[in-house]
Motif scaffolding. Structure first.
Motif, PDB file in Angstrom:
ATOM      1  N   GLY A   1       0.870  -1.367   0.019  1.00 39.23           N
ATOM      2  CA  GLY A   1       0.034   0.003   0.000  1.00 39.23           C
ATOM      3  C   GLY A   1       0.758   1.290  -0.066  1.00 39.23           C
ATOM      4  O   GLY A   1       0.750   2.410  -0.742  1.00 39.23           O
ATOM      5  N   ILE A   2       1.810   1.185   0.995  1.00 39.51           N
ATOM      6  CA  ILE A   2       2.851   2.533   0.850  1.00 39.51           C
ATOM      7  C   ILE A   2       3.447   2.748  -0.716  1.00 39.51           C
ATOM      8  O   ILE A   2       3.216   3.882  -0.994  1.00 39.51           O
TER       9      ILE A   2
ATOM     10  N   LEU B   1       2.552   1.940  -3.428  1.00 41.88           N
ATOM     11  CA  LEU B   1       1.534   2.420  -4.395  1.00 41.88           C
ATOM     12  C   LEU B   1       1.005   3.573  -4.217  1.00 41.88           C
ATOM     13  O   LEU B   1       0.913   4.443  -5.204  1.00 41.88           O
TER      14      LEU B   1
ATOM     15  N   ALA C   1       2.685   5.969  -2.597  1.00 45.38           N
ATOM     16  CA  ALA C   1       3.690   6.992  -2.957  1.00 45.38           C
ATOM     17  C   ALA C   1       3.912   7.171  -4.257  1.00 45.38           C
ATOM     18  O   ALA C   1       3.968   8.600  -4.637  1.00 45.38           O
TER      19      ALA C   1
ATOM     20  N   ASN D   1      12.202   1.969 -11.089  1.00 52.37           N
ATOM     21  CA  ASN D   1      13.784   2.355 -10.500  1.00 52.37           C
ATOM     22  C   ASN D   1      13.533   2.840  -9.162  1.00 52.37           C
ATOM     23  O   ASN D   1      14.259   2.511  -8.237  1.00 52.37           O
ATOM     24  N   ALA D   2      12.565   3.758  -8.962  1.00 51.38           N
ATOM     25  CA  ALA D   2      12.501   4.542  -7.654  1.00 51.38           C
ATOM     26  C   ALA D   2      11.699   3.438  -6.723  1.00 51.38           C
ATOM     27  O   ALA D   2      12.019   3.269  -5.729  1.00 51.38           O
TER      28      ALA D   2
ATOM     29  N   LEU E   1      13.840   0.619  -5.184  1.00 47.21           N
ATOM     30  CA  LEU E   1      14.926   0.974  -4.208  1.00 47.21           C
ATOM     31  C   LEU E   1      14.346   0.695  -2.770  1.00 47.21           C
ATOM     32  O   LEU E   1      15.082   0.721  -1.772  1.00 47.21           O
ATOM     33  N   GLN E   2      12.929   0.886  -2.794  1.00 46.00           N
ATOM     34  CA  GLN E   2      12.312   0.904  -1.553  1.00 46.00           C
ATOM     35  C   GLN E   2      12.330  -0.514  -0.689  1.00 46.00           C
ATOM     36  O   GLN E   2      12.192  -1.485  -1.436  1.00 46.00           O
ATOM     37  N   PRO E   3      12.232  -0.583   0.589  1.00 43.72           N
ATOM     38  CA  PRO E   3      12.430  -1.910   1.318  1.00 43.72           C
ATOM     39  C   PRO E   3      10.935  -2.731   1.054  1.00 43.72           C
ATOM     40  O   PRO E   3      10.079  -2.186   1.045  1.00 43.72           O
TER      41      PRO E   3
ATOM     42  N   PRO F   1      12.448   8.754  -4.519  1.00 46.23           N
ATOM     43  CA  PRO F   1      13.508   7.776  -3.962  1.00 46.23           C
ATOM     44  C   PRO F   1      14.577   7.636  -5.292  1.00 46.23           C
ATOM     45  O   PRO F   1      14.179   7.307  -6.602  1.00 46.23           O
TER      46      PRO F   1
ATOM     47  N   TYR G   1      18.964   3.728   0.186  1.00 44.05           N
ATOM     48  CA  TYR G   1      18.615   4.511  -0.778  1.00 44.05           C
ATOM     49  C   TYR G   1      18.558   6.042  -0.345  1.00 44.05           C
ATOM     50  O   TYR G   1      18.574   6.368   1.068  1.00 44.05           O
TER      51      TYR G   1
ATOM     52  N   PHE H   1      -3.481  -2.268   4.170  1.00 43.58           N
ATOM     53  CA  PHE H   1      -3.039  -2.099   2.820  1.00 43.58           C
ATOM     54  C   PHE H   1      -3.371  -0.571   2.629  1.00 43.58           C
ATOM     55  O   PHE H   1      -2.645   0.234   2.311  1.00 43.58           O
TER      56      PHE H   1
ATOM     57  N   GLY I   1      -1.274   1.843   4.429  1.00 42.04           N
ATOM     58  CA  GLY I   1      -0.119   1.918   3.791  1.00 42.04           C
ATOM     59  C   GLY I   1      -0.450   2.898   2.680  1.00 42.04           C
ATOM     60  O   GLY I   1       0.211   3.956   2.366  1.00 42.04           O
ATOM     61  N   ILE I   2      -1.545   2.819   2.097  1.00 42.54           N
ATOM     62  CA  ILE I   2      -1.773   3.606   0.797  1.00 42.54           C
ATOM     63  C   ILE I   2      -1.717   5.113   1.102  1.00 42.54           C
ATOM     64  O   ILE I   2      -1.203   6.040   0.567  1.00 42.54           O
TER      65      ILE I   2
ATOM     66  N   GLY J   1       1.811   6.565   2.173  1.00 46.08           N
ATOM     67  CA  GLY J   1       2.594   6.764   1.158  1.00 46.08           C
ATOM     68  C   GLY J   1       2.265   8.054   0.452  1.00 46.08           C
ATOM     69  O   GLY J   1       2.948   8.767  -0.125  1.00 46.08           O
ATOM     70  N   ALA J   2       0.796   8.063   0.176  1.00 43.67           N
ATOM     71  CA  ALA J   2       0.419   9.003  -0.787  1.00 43.67           C
ATOM     72  C   ALA J   2       0.707  10.418  -0.203  1.00 43.67           C
ATOM     73  O   ALA J   2       1.104  11.217  -0.581  1.00 43.67           O
TER      74      ALA J   2
ATOM     75  N   HIS K   1       4.440  11.686  -0.323  1.00 43.58           N
ATOM     76  CA  HIS K   1       4.807  12.298  -1.639  1.00 43.58           C
ATOM     77  C   HIS K   1       3.837  13.216  -2.281  1.00 43.58           C
ATOM     78  O   HIS K   1       4.612  13.863  -3.003  1.00 43.58           O
TER      79      HIS K   1
END
Lengths: 108, 108, 108, 108
Positions: free
Chosen positions: A12-13, A15, A17, A41-42, A45-47, B26, B68, D9, D12-13, D16-17, D20
């Motif tokens: 979720g994080i 997507l 982001a 690519n971005a 990189l994330q965990p 990232p 990163y 989930f 998290g969305i 993350g949203a 950014h």
């Protein structure tokens, strides 16, 4: 915390982001591929990210009077796989009923 | 409106836009190049842009505990050329005295 | 550098920056006002800004199936005044012919 | 899909949203409160959100030569509650060991 729950949280994080990081980017059918690569690519990189595939639906682009478009939520077609411990979550971001929906496809 | 003024306005728009579109992405020394290309492609689509060169200073990246970094304003090194009528504006975004400064280099 | 050119450059920076900072924000007619205030406060902090008025056109919002919308470029109605030396630039970001156009209104 | 997994989930969305969407915003200790409110309003519109509290750590702001700062990931202190079916997820975004960490606090 249960690994399956954690894997879903991480998916979720990522997507959420990427949606808000990239929406609004000037784009055209010709440049879509570099944006897809940059997103992959971005996120990669994330965990906890095992796999990420970003595709932008160029058919949904309507060019403005200057000949380009802007990356909109409805254009995203993204698949992500996250892994926490031995739990694996497959999730996607894709247009569904006019809404760019993020959903879990499966948890193993 | 004077073309020189218009060319400067357009250069400002593009620099302000790219900064806020891409900051927070990232990033790592290995992926910096795809982000540079994506920025150049996105800006290059916009009206009045004659030339754009984006470089990200990887030496300013400090990797977090997950290995990163995140694209920060201070990492940008961007040169843009806009053209309106016969007026050409060269401008840049670059770290100066700890501030990611946008400035006009010349107007012809 | 001529102050008028500099004032136009600064106005461009701020309009380009706010567009890409805020586009994509979840929004509704009820929350539009706080976003307008947040934009005005953020832009007002930046150098050379004399005045900023941000308005979001709530009539252009189409609510998704979850009952909210997303801030799109076409919804912006922004007026900015920048000042460099004794030169003052008035510029705007507003929908014109289906395109969210940034333009200089006057330079004094 | 299990409701607990779905609630995680969704949390998290949203985290993350918002990260950014808002990172990079020009900010100062005086304007932090309007940004907090704007974040809470935006996240509160999204599906499955029961509660959201956003706080920005103004002590981590270092003012640039123009007297303002920029919202950085490390400044976020956010608590979110999502609910799917009868499952409730509490999660946060907060600086931990120099990293703006998103984590699940509990699932009921």
């Amino acid at each position: 915390m249960d690994d399956k729950i954690q894997a879903a949280f991480e998916a979720g994080i990522k997507l959420g982001a990427l949606y808000h990081q990239w929406v609004g980017t000037p784009i055209s059918p010709e440049t879509a591929h570099t944006v897809e690569t940059a997103i992959e690519n971005a996120v990669g990189l994330q965990p906890f990210v095992e796999d990420i595939r970003a595709s932008i639906n160029t058919e949904l682009m309507t060019l403005n009077s200057f000949g380009y478009s802007e990356l909109a939520g409805k254009m995203f077609d993204v698949r992500i796989t996250t892994k926490v411990g031995s739990s694996v979550c497959h999730a996607e971001l894709r247009l569904e009923d006019e809404y760019p929906l993020m959903k879990i496809l499966s948890i193993e």
